[in-house]
Design a protein around this motif. Sequence first.
Motif, PDB file in Angstrom:
ATOM      1  N   LEU A 331       1.011  -1.211   0.030  1.00 55.07           N
ATOM      2  CA  LEU A 331       0.079   0.064   0.020  1.00 55.07           C
ATOM      3  C   LEU A 331       0.849   1.243   0.013  1.00 55.07           C
ATOM      4  N   LYS A 332       2.275   1.126   0.126  1.00 52.09           N
ATOM      5  CA  LYS A 332       3.049   2.492   0.063  1.00 52.09           C
ATOM      6  C   LYS A 332       2.792   3.141  -1.351  1.00 52.09           C
ATOM      7  N   GLY A 333       2.615   4.365  -1.180  1.00 51.02           N
ATOM      8  CA  GLY A 333       2.152   5.456  -2.210  1.00 51.02           C
ATOM      9  C   GLY A 333       0.842   5.272  -2.550  1.00 51.02           C
ATOM     10  N   GLN A 334      -0.238   4.292  -2.164  1.00 45.87           N
ATOM     11  CA  GLN A 334      -1.434   4.228  -2.191  1.00 45.87           C
ATOM     12  C   GLN A 334      -2.242   4.997  -1.440  1.00 45.87           C
ATOM     13  N   ILE A 335      -1.631   4.781  -0.102  1.00 50.15           N
ATOM     14  CA  ILE A 335      -2.731   5.448   0.976  1.00 50.15           C
ATOM     15  C   ILE A 335      -1.464   6.454   1.902  1.00 50.15           C
ATOM     16  N   PHE A 336      -2.304   7.421   2.847  1.00 47.60           N
ATOM     17  CA  PHE A 336      -1.590   8.128   3.837  1.00 47.60           C
ATOM     18  C   PHE A 336      -2.737   7.773   4.939  1.00 47.60           C
ATOM     19  N   ARG A 337      -1.951   7.865   6.290  1.00 48.12           N
ATOM     20  CA  ARG A 337      -2.789   7.532   7.316  1.00 48.12           C
ATOM     21  C   ARG A 337      -2.605   8.847   8.536  1.00 48.12           C
ATOM     22  N   ILE A 338      -4.065   9.021   8.711  1.00 51.62           N
ATOM     23  CA  ILE A 338      -4.073  10.177   9.684  1.00 51.62           C
ATOM     24  C   ILE A 338      -4.409   9.724  11.105  1.00 51.62           C
ATOM     25  N   GLY A 339      -3.436   9.934  12.057  1.00 50.08           N
ATOM     26  CA  GLY A 339      -3.650   9.573  13.319  1.00 50.08           C
ATOM     27  C   GLY A 339      -4.586  10.459  14.163  1.00 50.08           C
ATOM     28  N   HIS A 340      -5.509  10.130  14.905  1.00 48.09           N
ATOM     29  CA  HIS A 340      -6.405  10.951  15.773  1.00 48.09           C
ATOM     30  C   HIS A 340      -6.511  10.132  17.141  1.00 48.09           C
ATOM     31  N   LEU A 341      -5.542   9.792  17.590  1.00 48.30           N
ATOM     32  CA  LEU A 341      -5.273   9.177  18.929  1.00 48.30           C
ATOM     33  C   LEU A 341      -4.632   9.556  20.058  1.00 48.30           C
ATOM     34  N   GLY A 342      -5.201   9.305  21.093  1.00 51.54           N
ATOM     35  CA  GLY A 342      -4.246  10.025  22.314  1.00 51.54           C
ATOM     36  C   GLY A 342      -4.681  11.201  22.658  1.00 51.54           C
ATOM     37  N   PHE A 343      -3.608  12.159  22.804  1.00 52.24           N
ATOM     38  CA  PHE A 343      -3.671  13.825  23.126  1.00 52.24           C
ATOM     39  C   PHE A 343      -4.174  14.527  21.863  1.00 52.24           C
ATOM     40  N   VAL A 344      -5.037  14.275  21.060  1.00 54.48           N
ATOM     41  CA  VAL A 344      -5.621  14.690  20.237  1.00 54.48           C
ATOM     42  C   VAL A 344      -6.770  15.186  20.340  1.00 54.48           C
ATOM     43  N   GLY A 345      -7.089  16.624  19.737  1.00 52.68           N
ATOM     44  CA  GLY A 345      -8.373  17.310  20.000  1.00 52.68           C
ATOM     45  C   GLY A 345      -8.888  17.704  18.737  1.00 52.68           C
ATOM     46  N   ASP A 346     -10.012  18.395  18.786  1.00 50.62           N
ATOM     47  CA  ASP A 346     -10.666  18.958  17.477  1.00 50.62           C
ATOM     48  C   ASP A 346      -9.632  19.869  16.875  1.00 50.62           C
ATOM     49  N   ARG A 347      -9.151  21.000  17.432  1.00 54.52           N
ATOM     50  CA  ARG A 347      -8.069  22.005  16.926  1.00 54.52           C
ATOM     51  C   ARG A 347      -7.090  21.119  15.972  1.00 54.52           C
ATOM     52  N   ASP A 348      -6.719  19.898  16.605  1.00 57.21           N
ATOM     53  CA  ASP A 348      -5.557  19.307  15.495  1.00 57.21           C
ATOM     54  C   ASP A 348      -5.973  18.876  14.571  1.00 57.21           C
ATOM     55  N   ILE A 349      -7.432  18.473  14.251  1.00 56.96           N
ATOM     56  CA  ILE A 349      -8.206  17.851  13.205  1.00 56.96           C
ATOM     57  C   ILE A 349      -8.217  18.906  12.103  1.00 56.96           C
ATOM     58  N   LEU A 350      -8.731  20.049  12.626  1.00 58.62           N
ATOM     59  CA  LEU A 350      -8.823  21.170  11.898  1.00 58.62           C
ATOM     60  C   LEU A 350      -7.666  21.830  11.148  1.00 58.62           C
ATOM     61  N   ALA A 351      -6.736  21.711  11.842  1.00 58.26           N
ATOM     62  CA  ALA A 351      -5.234  22.183  11.362  1.00 58.26           C
ATOM     63  C   ALA A 351      -4.979  21.348  10.400  1.00 58.26           C
ATOM     64  N   ALA A 352      -4.916  20.162  10.433  1.00 55.94           N
ATOM     65  CA  ALA A 352      -4.375  18.936   9.784  1.00 55.94           C
ATOM     66  C   ALA A 352      -5.367  18.976   8.479  1.00 55.94           C
ATOM     67  N   ILE A 353      -6.472  19.058   8.664  1.00 56.17           N
ATOM     68  CA  ILE A 353      -7.496  18.994   7.443  1.00 56.17           C
ATOM     69  C   ILE A 353      -7.344  20.302   6.389  1.00 56.17           C
ATOM     70  N   GLY A 354      -7.161  21.531   7.201  1.00 53.90           N
ATOM     71  CA  GLY A 354      -6.547  22.680   6.416  1.00 53.90           C
ATOM     72  C   GLY A 354      -5.416  22.667   5.745  1.00 53.90           C
ATOM     73  N   ALA A 355      -4.499  22.009   6.295  1.00 54.48           N
ATOM     74  CA  ALA A 355      -3.098  21.891   5.782  1.00 54.48           C
ATOM     75  C   ALA A 355      -3.281  20.891   4.419  1.00 54.48           C
ATOM     76  N   LEU A 356      -3.986  20.060   4.629  1.00 55.52           N
ATOM     77  CA  LEU A 356      -4.369  18.836   3.564  1.00 55.52           C
ATOM     78  C   LEU A 356      -4.891  19.412   2.419  1.00 55.52           C
ATOM     79  N   GLU A 357      -6.034  20.324   2.657  1.00 55.74           N
ATOM     80  CA  GLU A 357      -6.677  21.084   1.494  1.00 55.74           C
ATOM     81  C   GLU A 357      -5.582  21.815   0.792  1.00 55.74           C
ATOM     82  N   ALA A 358      -4.639  22.682   1.532  1.00 56.95           N
ATOM     83  CA  ALA A 358      -3.615  23.309   0.819  1.00 56.95           C
ATOM     84  C   ALA A 358      -2.878  22.480   0.038  1.00 56.95           C
ATOM     85  N   VAL A 359      -2.368  21.460   0.345  1.00 59.38           N
ATOM     86  CA  VAL A 359      -1.423  20.524  -0.559  1.00 59.38           C
ATOM     87  C   VAL A 359      -2.224  20.059  -1.645  1.00 59.38           C
TER      88      VAL A 359
END
Length: 385
Positions: A331-359
Amino acid sequence: MDGKQMLMIPGPTPVPERVLLAMAQHPIGHRTSEYSKIQAEVTENLNWLHQTQHNVQMLVSSGTGAMEAGIINVLSAGDRVVCCSNGKFGDRWVKVCQAYGLNVEIVTAEWGKPLDTEQIREKLESDSEKTIKAVILTHSETSTGALNDLETINKHVKAHGEALIIVDAVTSLGAYNIPIDDWGLDIVASGSQKGYMIPPGLGFVAVGPKAWEAYKTATLPRFYLDLGKYRKATADNSSPFTPPVNLVFGLCEALRMMKAEGLESIFARHQRLTTATRAAVKALGLQPFAPDEAASTAVTAVLGGDADAEKIRSLLKKRFDIALAGGQDHLKGQIFRIGHLGFVGDRDILAAIGALEAVLVELGSAGAATGAGITAAAKVFAGQA
């Protein structure tokens, strides 16, 4: 900007400042009364987190070491076991079992798909001689983001009557409700760098009464991973071997934080982050690799679509210093994985998704639309989706 890396991988996970500061204390002797008090608190809170009345054993190892300990303490060479595999970590348990000379029968599912519980039921029901000694599986398959139906599989194992259930819960313990005593799970293994919110280095094994009975007759070789040694020491608020004292300081603080948040809130938070992440990537024209009905609450694997998944990861790291995990093996090159485990909150997801959009916009991805992912995630967080 140096020093602003954001970990959004399924392990190691972000570590809270409180935990880092606790780990920065001067070490103390592990054979002192001061350490025994800390060990007692840690054990009590580990039992709370695992939802068990039986002391959880703490090892100096990774999750793999904890899982290996679970296997070698309850089985003997030549034992017939059913090993379930639908990803890289399921494959790993097959290799561990084969390394110890167990008679391994493999139940497989396509990577990204959950295990077929009926296959497991049929194999157990056909065992009229009750020769199957254990069913071994990964609950949250980190390599694909697929969550296996542990509760149903466990019911089939219980109906068999003789087999133990041995569970890799490395990325589900602390992210998903696993009531160990209520379900009667026999062995549950996990690792510190996941839902526990501390660095790598500690493994945990919850051992039920039936597994302790099996321990008495198991003959696979063991010494450092002999859970009987840990059981005796844990009962005395000690450790059979030298523990990583400062890591235990961090664990103690992390468990206090988890207890203050509460189990129901922890599980609800992880489910909310999962739902928001999946909604966001779909809004960006991407597809989660695992189906919605079998979505891990620890990690979401995403197909790269018309953009190479490694290019997405590389640009996220270069432009925004956000680390996502890549695909493994084929699966290398076919998928990427977003971790949302442990010390992760709503703000982290919004930041990561915003950056993903830009990319995605920069890479010219066909489905990318600025604001679409953020809007989808925000609606989940606002209770509107």
